[in-house]
Design a protein around this motif. Sequence first.
Motif, PDB file in Angstrom:
ATOM      1  N   HIS A 174       0.821  -1.213   0.000  1.00  0.00           N
ATOM      2  CA  HIS A 174       0.000   0.000   0.000  1.00  0.00           C
ATOM      3  C   HIS A 174       0.862   1.274   0.000  1.00  0.00           C
ATOM      4  O   HIS A 174       0.369   2.362   0.323  1.00  0.00           O
ATOM      5  CB  HIS A 174      -0.940   0.007   1.202  1.00  0.00           C
ATOM      6  N   ASN A 175       2.149   1.101  -0.367  1.00  0.00           N
ATOM      7  CA  ASN A 175       3.055   2.241  -0.514  1.00  0.00           C
ATOM      8  C   ASN A 175       3.183   3.078   0.758  1.00  0.00           C
ATOM      9  O   ASN A 175       3.391   4.288   0.716  1.00  0.00           O
ATOM     10  CB  ASN A 175       2.600   3.154  -1.669  1.00  0.00           C
ATOM     11  N   LEU A 176       3.059   2.404   1.899  1.00  0.00           N
ATOM     12  CA  LEU A 176       3.193   3.092   3.165  1.00  0.00           C
ATOM     13  C   LEU A 176       4.576   2.877   3.774  1.00  0.00           C
ATOM     14  O   LEU A 176       5.120   3.767   4.423  1.00  0.00           O
ATOM     15  CB  LEU A 176       2.105   2.590   4.138  1.00  0.00           C
ATOM     16  N   LEU A 177       5.140   1.705   3.537  1.00  0.00           N
ATOM     17  CA  LEU A 177       6.456   1.368   4.094  1.00  0.00           C
ATOM     18  C   LEU A 177       7.278   0.658   3.011  1.00  0.00           C
ATOM     19  O   LEU A 177       7.312  -0.566   2.951  1.00  0.00           O
ATOM     20  CB  LEU A 177       6.298   0.475   5.333  1.00  0.00           C
ATOM     21  N   ILE A 225       3.555   4.149  12.043  1.00  0.00           N
ATOM     22  CA  ILE A 225       2.428   3.346  11.560  1.00  0.00           C
ATOM     23  C   ILE A 225       1.777   2.561  12.696  1.00  0.00           C
ATOM     24  O   ILE A 225       0.552   2.606  12.890  1.00  0.00           O
ATOM     25  CB  ILE A 225       2.894   2.365  10.455  1.00  0.00           C
ATOM     26  N   LEU A 226       2.589   1.844  13.459  1.00  0.00           N
ATOM     27  CA  LEU A 226       2.054   0.970  14.503  1.00  0.00           C
ATOM     28  C   LEU A 226       1.360   1.767  15.606  1.00  0.00           C
ATOM     29  O   LEU A 226       0.343   1.330  16.150  1.00  0.00           O
ATOM     30  CB  LEU A 226       3.174   0.105  15.087  1.00  0.00           C
ATOM     31  N   ASN A 227       1.895   2.932  15.931  1.00  0.00           N
ATOM     32  CA  ASN A 227       1.243   3.739  16.959  1.00  0.00           C
ATOM     33  C   ASN A 227      -0.052   4.366  16.460  1.00  0.00           C
ATOM     34  O   ASN A 227      -1.039   4.433  17.202  1.00  0.00           O
ATOM     35  CB  ASN A 227       2.208   4.819  17.463  1.00  0.00           C
ATOM     36  N   PHE A 228      -0.048   4.798  15.203  1.00  0.00           N
ATOM     37  CA  PHE A 228      -1.288   5.349  14.653  1.00  0.00           C
ATOM     38  C   PHE A 228      -2.360   4.273  14.468  1.00  0.00           C
ATOM     39  O   PHE A 228      -3.548   4.544  14.585  1.00  0.00           O
ATOM     40  CB  PHE A 228      -1.011   6.060  13.322  1.00  0.00           C
ATOM     41  N   ARG A 229      -1.926   3.044  14.184  1.00  0.00           N
ATOM     42  CA  ARG A 229      -2.897   1.953  14.053  1.00  0.00           C
ATOM     43  C   ARG A 229      -3.591   1.697  15.393  1.00  0.00           C
ATOM     44  O   ARG A 229      -4.755   1.314  15.439  1.00  0.00           O
ATOM     45  CB  ARG A 229      -2.222   0.680  13.552  1.00  0.00           C
ATOM     46  N   LYS A 230      -2.867   1.924  16.487  1.00  0.00           N
ATOM     47  CA  LYS A 230      -3.482   1.784  17.813  1.00  0.00           C
ATOM     48  C   LYS A 230      -4.598   2.799  18.001  1.00  0.00           C
ATOM     49  O   LYS A 230      -5.510   2.581  18.801  1.00  0.00           O
ATOM     50  CB  LYS A 230      -2.428   1.974  18.909  1.00  0.00           C
ATOM     51  N   LEU A 231      -4.501   3.903  17.292  1.00  0.00           N
ATOM     52  CA  LEU A 231      -5.529   4.936  17.370  1.00  0.00           C
ATOM     53  C   LEU A 231      -6.648   4.701  16.374  1.00  0.00           C
ATOM     54  O   LEU A 231      -7.559   5.528  16.252  1.00  0.00           O
ATOM     55  CB  LEU A 231      -4.915   6.321  17.129  1.00  0.00           C
ATOM     56  N   GLY A 232      -6.566   3.581  15.646  1.00  0.00           N
ATOM     57  CA  GLY A 232      -7.627   3.246  14.703  1.00  0.00           C
ATOM     58  C   GLY A 232      -7.554   3.988  13.393  1.00  0.00           C
ATOM     59  O   GLY A 232      -8.538   4.046  12.646  1.00  0.00           O
ATOM     60  N   MET A 233      -6.398   4.557  13.065  1.00  0.00           N
ATOM     61  CA  MET A 233      -6.267   5.304  11.813  1.00  0.00           C
ATOM     62  C   MET A 233      -6.099   4.358  10.630  1.00  0.00           C
ATOM     63  O   MET A 233      -5.490   3.292  10.751  1.00  0.00           O
ATOM     64  CB  MET A 233      -5.077   6.271  11.903  1.00  0.00           C
ATOM     65  N   TYR A 287      12.458   1.992   9.916  1.00  0.00           N
ATOM     66  CA  TYR A 287      12.070   1.598  11.281  1.00  0.00           C
ATOM     67  C   TYR A 287      11.248   2.711  11.932  1.00  0.00           C
ATOM     68  O   TYR A 287      10.237   2.446  12.593  1.00  0.00           O
ATOM     69  CB  TYR A 287      13.316   1.308  12.128  1.00  0.00           C
ATOM     70  N   LEU A 288      11.649   3.973  11.748  1.00  0.00           N
ATOM     71  CA  LEU A 288      10.915   5.089  12.342  1.00  0.00           C
ATOM     72  C   LEU A 288       9.528   5.241  11.718  1.00  0.00           C
ATOM     73  O   LEU A 288       8.557   5.578  12.404  1.00  0.00           O
ATOM     74  CB  LEU A 288      11.716   6.382  12.173  1.00  0.00           C
ATOM     75  N   ILE A 289       9.453   4.977  10.412  1.00  0.00           N
ATOM     76  CA  ILE A 289       8.134   5.016   9.754  1.00  0.00           C
ATOM     77  C   ILE A 289       7.238   3.926  10.333  1.00  0.00           C
ATOM     78  O   ILE A 289       6.053   4.147  10.598  1.00  0.00           O
ATOM     79  CB  ILE A 289       8.281   4.849   8.224  1.00  0.00           C
ATOM     80  N   LEU A 290       7.817   2.733  10.520  1.00  0.00           N
ATOM     81  CA  LEU A 290       7.043   1.636  11.110  1.00  0.00           C
ATOM     82  C   LEU A 290       6.548   2.026  12.507  1.00  0.00           C
ATOM     83  O   LEU A 290       5.415   1.697  12.888  1.00  0.00           O
ATOM     84  CB  LEU A 290       7.891   0.364  11.177  1.00  0.00           C
ATOM     85  N   GLU A 291       7.373   2.717  13.264  1.00  0.00           N
ATOM     86  CA  GLU A 291       6.983   3.162  14.597  1.00  0.00           C
ATOM     87  C   GLU A 291       5.752   4.064  14.524  1.00  0.00           C
ATOM     88  O   GLU A 291       4.811   3.928  15.320  1.00  0.00           O
ATOM     89  CB  GLU A 291       8.154   3.909  15.239  1.00  0.00           C
TER      90      GLU A 291
END
Length: 275
Positions: free
Chosen positions: A29-32, A56-64, A50-54
Amino acid sequence: MSNTNYFSVSELAALGNVSRQTILYYDKHNLLKPNFIDSNGYRYYHFKEYLILEIILNFRKLGMSVDEIKAYINEKSPEALDNILMNKAAEYELTIKKLKYLLADIEIVRTNLAAINKYNVGSLTIHQQEQEILILSPLVDKKAPIKTRIKILGNFNLPLYKSNHFKSCKVSWIITANDFLNGECRKKRYYCSPTYVDSNNKKKIILPAGNYLTYIFQGAFQPQATKIYDIITQYLHKQHLKIISPIKITTLKDFWTAKTRDDYISMLSVAVEKE
């Protein structure tokens, strides 16, 4: 190029405690995107990824969503992050408010359930009661088709099924004193609920503060209305009491917890005074 300073898909996944498939999903999905792909098609990632993944994973916790995260990564700024967090905080505050409503409703229901086995079935008692204001449904005529009566009940029940509430209060019904004393307690009635329930119904009734006669009985009211009428009127006569309010019928143990209508536990209450 030496790969010793880069992470493979599996290594990056391990750092984020996610699966390889998750990393590849974000790549798709061209995100990472990988830092580079070698001649054998292996993907490699560096510190930036790695910082991008960080993020992504934190924003996914927010339901984004993936698209929302992608939009932020493309336009990162303190203001953009603060806006996201402000909106999420407001969203969670609303969720917490709804959960608090549900928790309060659950506690009310559990308290009522705990009381079921403590009721003294068959008892007639007099007790003091505070004034109670009730919302009334349109008149329910026993002669009306069953579908019409169910529609009245269903529409009256609607406020009790709002998304931020678990049904915590019983829908009772009201019989006028005249109908009851004239032996017509099965013909007409009103559904009623406490005024704290949001409702568009304008009609209300006030049950006055004072002495109330309460009768706890097994089963539903309708099949034994005549028998209950006899019990109440005989008691009133013996105690030299008269009815001064409508009669309120509440099913304490109902379809939610009883296997049959014979297992119901119901309560009749009415304000009384000396003749």
